[in-house]
Design a protein around this motif. Structure first.
Motif, short mmCIF file in Angstrom:
data_model
loop_
_atom_site.label_atom_id
_atom_site.label_comp_id
_atom_site.label_asym_id
_atom_site.label_seq_id
_atom_site.Cartn_x
_atom_site.Cartn_y
_atom_site.Cartn_z
N SER A 76 0.80 -1.23 0.00
CA SER A 76 0.00 0.00 0.00
C SER A 76 0.84 1.28 0.00
O SER A 76 0.34 2.34 -0.33
CB SER A 76 -0.95 0.01 1.20
N LEU A 97 -7.67 3.30 -8.09
CA LEU A 97 -8.31 3.88 -6.91
C LEU A 97 -9.39 4.85 -7.34
O LEU A 97 -9.22 5.60 -8.30
CB LEU A 97 -7.28 4.62 -6.03
N VAL A 108 -10.30 4.47 -2.99
CA VAL A 108 -10.17 3.06 -2.59
C VAL A 108 -10.36 2.16 -3.79
O VAL A 108 -10.81 2.59 -4.85
CB VAL A 108 -11.19 2.68 -1.48
N THR A 110 -12.42 -1.25 -4.36
CA THR A 110 -13.36 -2.18 -3.75
C THR A 110 -13.28 -3.58 -4.35
O THR A 110 -14.05 -4.46 -3.95
CB THR A 110 -14.80 -1.65 -3.86
N TRP A 154 -14.28 -0.88 6.94
CA TRP A 154 -12.98 -1.51 6.70
C TRP A 154 -12.94 -2.92 7.25
O TRP A 154 -13.32 -3.17 8.39
CB TRP A 154 -11.86 -0.68 7.32
N ILE A 170 -6.09 0.74 -0.28
CA ILE A 170 -5.87 2.19 -0.29
C ILE A 170 -4.40 2.49 -0.53
O ILE A 170 -3.56 1.62 -0.46
CB ILE A 170 -6.30 2.85 1.04
#
Length: 967
Positions: A76, A97, A108, A110, A154, A170
């Protein structure tokens, strides 16, 4: 203004009177319903976590560890990064993202999770690569969980090796030095899930040989151990050389709860340690065993942490007398420094007392070596495969994301341990890590619908330790300059500190014990009435949320007024241009479907009622009330418009007229066209300051509800007066259709008074003395002198009202006059708290803000007193004053002789705190039900050993930087 008519509303109400129903609020039934809804919501979170734990354990079972594994995972910190040639860096790669409303508008992914690795852990270590490869199996479970429960936030897996897999993925933001200090193994959700409650005695060697770097490493080791403790754990610290001493004499011979206050208190005391004499560990060990044998604390895991550079005495008889043969107390040893002369002695102590030995030669070694004790304590639970689900205390995730929106979100976590299922490692009890998910307390408390509780009603949640998870009076933030920051002790605020009228702690005791019942208290707030609390444990869910309470006020809050109109009629009036509803309230759940997240609450309601969005989850009862209120108040639009067109019908100075109802409906009409100074939402910015008050009623609504029908309330919103040469006030009136029962409509007029008209040639003195009562603030932040920083929370009475009765002129002292004439809006217990905060932030000396307890006076005006006068003696002079009540309002006219200054005649009150009594006092708490301290199959031979740690270049530079800071 006093003749402001409400005839249109009364007339319309008469037309629909037959559809009206009045019911008494059943508090016990209401709290049961709220508890059931919470249980259902939290049950969904627990199911998600269980699915993650099962998937992680199965993935590990079928994974063969490969020492030479090469695997590219999404780091990340490195995603979407390129080198000088434009190529993706190693462990980076393209990772799409997109900003997402559900995740605080953060960018983010998903569809994928990614992995964060702390700076002090090598991101290509074989253990990291194997763990990252194995945990890839969680991606599908993360996505599936989110589909089944779109309210999930989260989800994550924290590995025992240090990596942290987070969904959705992220971009991780490092600190200003480019370092990521976040280590999932230090988080409360990890520690609480990995071990049962524990009683820990830290024993530190402060003999002469522990000087210099060794003492620095020892202090860092103690602080790291303290960081692994929580409010269900108990602790004490003993220092020894030629003699034994407690670092905090107040805690002599006892264990204290390892809450945040006590842990921070210990850390301050640890900094004052100095070395001298010869180290004699035997007496210190005896003292430690005596404390643990007293039957205090958590009564679960018990451990002694010995931090020393060597042990030369004959200490075996101590363990024979106090710990053998059961070995109930585990002893963990930390050999400090590069010398290993006494390594065998120190290791023997750990290995013969079911503990673990580590050699801590540098500051960089501390973190990993301290973490080993958690793995040892988890063995009995792992071997028995006891998957206890835990819920943490409230916390703010200010570390995880560099985002103000996230930092203001108070959370709790549900977490569950992940074990190795491999038979060959069963007796070793290998903990793989912890899985969990976050739950925003704001979302949880939305289930406690405020409109059902009335204007002054509210709900709150309490932990087994009596600490507040959620409460309208919890103020976890403070301002430092322009920045909002969490208070040091924001998640260890006791119920007795917000419900301080519960002086005998009957309410607190009942809730902590998990009892169900009803209790009445008379409280000192802006509502001078008693309140009734209904308490119910949410059973069979988890111990952290065992107590839910709701508060209902007598009078206004005892009844609920509902009406029934057709959807067609209600929709027609709901879409009027002068109408809006409280967008902060939840009429319809817009967060489940991404397509609904950009809808305002009014838009969502209209689309649901018109059949355009039938899948929206909406509160039918609240919508019914809102439609009824829209119909009954509809005539006001035409009436206000007529007034605007007829200039003779509107008094000078009126800017806006507005009306609010119990359903959160707001109608307003501008008369001056000053759009920036008009009410556009049900709640004002002041109402929104507390994160727990988003579904509150606005201040003007709550205050007006305390006054009899037909009387007018005048008050001055403080945010409206800043930087202005005018005074802006509001006039509110309660419209009541029944004796003691009200529809909850407030008809108000916002007025603008010219400062020159009101105050010209008048010197204002803000000081009126009536019946004095004491109010308390146990969540205050006070400025302390930087030269005398106390390690304990001081109990202060900062000032009396006379300190606040300074001569203050709205015109900055343009003209001094011997007489003051001004209308004061006096609401019992209202306003002085704000004045006190202003006084604290502007006038107290010092530049360090610390938590403190304050007592301050307030003054209650007795309404039966229509007029009074008296003389105040001020040293060599005296002043006269006359107070007269203005009929049908909350206003008083005060005439004061202002040529005699009383502001310096009354010194501040002071109260000397009794430090030891305050710190030693342990309130009633309920121990967690589960405890895993022993298992017959545990292999205690795995008790550690000396090891050589190889540092990467980046880690070596980090360590050098840290050493430079502490030297």
């Amino acid at each position: 203004i006093t003749t402001y008519p409400t005839v249109p509303v009364f007339k319309k109400y008469k037309e629909v009177e037959g559809m009206v129903k009045i019911e008494e609020v059943d508090g016990e039934e209401l709290v049961k319903k709220f508890a059931e809804e919470m249980e259902e919501m939290l049950g969904r979170k627990m199911k998600s976590v269980k699915r993650l734990a099962e998937a992680a354990e199965d993935a590990d079972l079928y994974h063969e560890y490969n020492e030479t594994l090469e695997f590219e995972y999404f780091n990340s910190m490195l995603i979407n990064s390129v080198d000088e040639d434009g190529n993706s860096v190693s462990l980076g790669g393209e990772f799409p993202l997109e900003k997402n409303e559900h995740f605080d508008k953060l960018p983010v992914n998903t569809q994928l999770s990614n992995i964060q690795v702390p700076t002090n852990v090598y991101n290509r270590d074989p253990a990291i690569l194997n763990g990252a490869y194995m945990s890839e199996a969680l991606n599908d479970v993360f996505i599936d969980n989110f589909k089944k429960d779109p309210t999930l936030t989260w989800q994550y897996f924290g590995s025992a090796t240090g990596f942290f897999r987070l969904y959705p993925g992220i971009q991780w933001i490092p600190d200003e030095n480019g370092v990521v200090t976040f280590d999932c193994r230090n988080r409360n959700w990890y520690i609480q899930a990995a071990t049962s409650p524990k009683d820990v005695i830290i024993v530190v060697d402060v003999s002469g040989s522990m000087k210099g770097l060794r003492l620095t490493i020892a202090k860092h080791t103690i602080n790291t151990i303290l960081d692994t403790l929580g409010e269900n754990d108990f602790v004490n610290i003993i220092a020894y050389s030629d003699y034994v001493r407690y670092v905090e004499p107040c805690f002599k011979g006892t264990l204290v709860q390892a809450d945040l206050d006590n842990r921070e208190h210990f850390k301050l005391l640890i900094e004052e340690l100095h070395v001298k004499g010869e180290g004699k560990v035997k007496k210190a060990m005896k003292e430690s065993f005596k404390i643990l044998n007293e039957g205090q604390g958590s009564l679960c895991n018990q451990a002694i942490m010995l931090i020393t550079d060597g042990a030369m005495e004959d200490f075996q008889d101590v363990f024979e007398e106090f710990n053998w043969p059961e070995r109930r107390v585990r002893v963990f040893t930390y050999l400090i420094g590069r010398e290993v002369t006494f390594a065998e002695n120190v290791k023997w102590i750990a290995c013969n007392n079911k503990g673990y030995y580590t050699h801590v030669s540098t500051l960089a070694d501390v973190q990993e070596n301290v973490m080993e004790y958690l793995h040892v304590l988890s063995r009995p639970m792992v071997i028995n495969h006891d998957h206890d689900i835990i819920w943490t205390e409230a916390y703010m995730d200010t570390v995880l994301f560099n985002s103000q929106a996230q930092s203001l979100l108070l959370m709790t976590s549900v977490a569950m341990p992940v074990f190795s299922k491999k038979k060959e490692t069963l007796s070793h009890g290998i903990l793989l890590g912890v899985v969990g998910t976050d739950v925003a307390l704001k979302e949880l408390m939305r289930l406690v619908s405020r409109y059902k509780l009335g204007v002054h009603g509210y709900g709150y949640l309490l932990t087994n330790n009596g600490y507040i998870l959620s409460h309208p009076d919890l103020r976890p933030l403070y301002k430092e300059g322009k920045k909002l920051k969490p208070k040091p002790n924001y998640n260890s605020v006791d119920l007795a500190e917000v419900e301080w009228e519960d002086t005998e702690e009957k309410l607190r005791t009942a809730m902590v014990k998990g009892e169900t019942g009803t209790m009445s208290l008379d409280v000192r707030t802006s509502v001078d009435k008693g309140v009734t609390r209904f308490i119910l444990p949410i059973t069979n869910v988890f111990f952290m949320f065992d107590s839910l309470g709701i508060v209902l006020t007598r009078g206004y809050g005892q009844y609920i007024f509902t009406g029934n109109v057709s959807v067609e009629e209600g929709l027609h009036d709901l879409m009027a241009p002068d109408l809006t509803i409280a967008n902060e309230w939840t009429y319809c759940e817009t967060d489940i479907d991404p397509a609904h997240r950009k809808l305002s609450q009014l838009q969502a309601v209209v689309r649901y009622l018109t059949g355009k969005e039938p899948d929206l989850e909406c509160d039918g009862h609240l919508l019914q009330q809102t439609l009824f209120d829209a119909v009954v108040t509809a005539p006001m639009e035409a009436y206000w418009t007529a007034l605007m067109l007829n200039t003779s019908g509107m008094e000078e100075g009126v800017e806006t007229a507005f009306l609010g109802t119990r359903s959160g409906l707001l109608r307003f009409q501008r008369y001056t066209g000053m759009e920036k100074r008009t009410a556009k939402s049900f709640l004002t910015s002041t109402d929104k300051e507390n994160m727990f008050t988003l579904d509150h009623f606005p201040v003007w609504y709550r205050r007006a509800s305390d006054y009899p029908a037909g009387q007018f309330l005048y008050y001055m919103p403080r945010q409206e007066t800043r930087g202005s040469n005018s005074i802006t006030g509001m006039i509110c009136s309660l419209v009541s259709f029944f004796s003691k029962l009200s529809l909850g409509i407030r008809v108000s007029t916002k007025i603008r008074l010219s400062c020159t008209t009101l105050c010209e040639q008048h010197h204002v003195l803000l000081c009126v003395c009536f019946l004095r009562v004491s109010l308390f603030d146990y969540q205050a932040m006070c400025k302390m002198n930087s030269h005398s920083v106390s390690s304990a929370r001081p109990l202060l009475s900062v000032c009396t009202v006379y300190s606040l009765c300074m001569q203050y002129n709205y015109l900055n002292g343009l003209i001094n006059s011997p007489v003051t004439i001004i209308c004061l809006s006096l609401q019992p217990f209202y306003g002085l708290a704000s004045a006190l905060k202003w006084f604290l932030s502007n006038f107290l000396l010092g530049d360090i803000l610390q938590p403190c307890d304050t007592e301050y006076p307030s003054f209650v005006y007795e309404p039966s007193v229509k007029e009074t006068n008296s003389i105040i003696k001020c040293g060599r002079c005296q002043k006269m004053f006359v107070v007269q009540q203005i009929p049908e309002s909350n206003l008083l006219m005060l005439v004061v002789q202002a040529d005699c200054d009383c502001s310096r005649q009354y010194p501040p009150l002071t109260m000397e705190p009794k430090e030891c009594d305050r710190m030693r006092y342990q309130k009633i708490r309920r121990r967690p039900e589960s405890c895993h301290a022993y298992h017959a199959q545990e292999n205690a031979n795995d008790c550690g050993g000396a090891s050589i740690i190889s540092l990467s270049a980046s880690l070596f530079l980090t360590c050098l930087s840290f050493l430079a800071l502490v030297s």
